[in-house]
Write a protein that holds these residues in place. Sequence first.
Motif, short mmCIF file in Angstrom:
data_model
loop_
_atom_site.label_atom_id
_atom_site.label_comp_id
_atom_site.label_asym_id
_atom_site.label_seq_id
_atom_site.Cartn_x
_atom_site.Cartn_y
_atom_site.Cartn_z
N VAL A 88 0.98 -1.11 -0.02
CA VAL A 88 -0.13 0.01 0.02
C VAL A 88 0.98 1.24 0.07
CG1 VAL A 88 -1.55 1.49 1.42
CG2 VAL A 88 -1.96 -1.15 1.02
N GLN A 93 -1.12 5.84 -5.34
CA GLN A 93 -1.29 5.73 -4.00
C GLN A 93 -0.31 6.75 -3.10
OE1 GLN A 93 -1.69 1.89 -1.96
NE2 GLN A 93 -3.72 1.56 -3.20
N THR A 148 -9.39 1.23 -3.89
CA THR A 148 -8.97 2.50 -3.28
C THR A 148 -9.11 2.25 -1.70
OG1 THR A 148 -9.98 3.46 -5.32
CG2 THR A 148 -9.57 5.02 -3.42
N SER A 181 -5.78 -3.56 -3.18
CA SER A 181 -5.20 -3.44 -1.88
C SER A 181 -5.58 -4.55 -0.78
CB SER A 181 -5.27 -2.20 -1.30
OG SER A 181 -4.48 -1.22 -2.12
#
Length: 189
Positions: A88, A93, A148, A181
């Motif tokens: 992550v 991101q 997301t 994720s």
Amino acid sequence: RLSVAAFVRPGRDTTALEALGVTLIRGDAFSPEDCRRAFAEAAPRAAVSLLGGKDASGRRVDAEGNLNVIDAAEAWLPGLRFLLLTSVGCGEQYAALPPPIRQALGEALEAKTRAEEHLRASSLAWTIVRPTGLADATPQGRYRLCETPEMAFTAYLARDDAALAALEVLLANDTQKRALSILPASAGA
């Protein structure tokens, strides 16, 4: 039942892998030749790379080693199913990371992002899996996959749960050409 081969650096403790019946292929991900040999020996129907960290000289296997593995996979079988575990905070991101996390993890996340970009440009049937922070914790057998993440930067996940999620993603038919994720089931829910 899956048969599994693991590409392992010489000198690493492989006792647990051997106990599981995993076929061991010794080599160095920094060596393109070793990577090509590993694919020829294993003849996989799918590949998973979870390379990360630095060697004794400070070289990051997150980028260079993963690039070698991706290139070897593509040379062995264009279109091979390939799962890349990064973190992550990689790719798109990165901009959302709090500055202290960027400061602490930036070098590793940038190296992993290079590997992600290289994989996206390949002919492989790729999926990128970005687990949140991993912990040596009791597995819950639960996790959440999302494109997301809402609070991925503060949640921790048991390593075994991340492995279960990665296997689910690898075996699914609808996860190719996606970045997902992995979060604890309770994160952001």
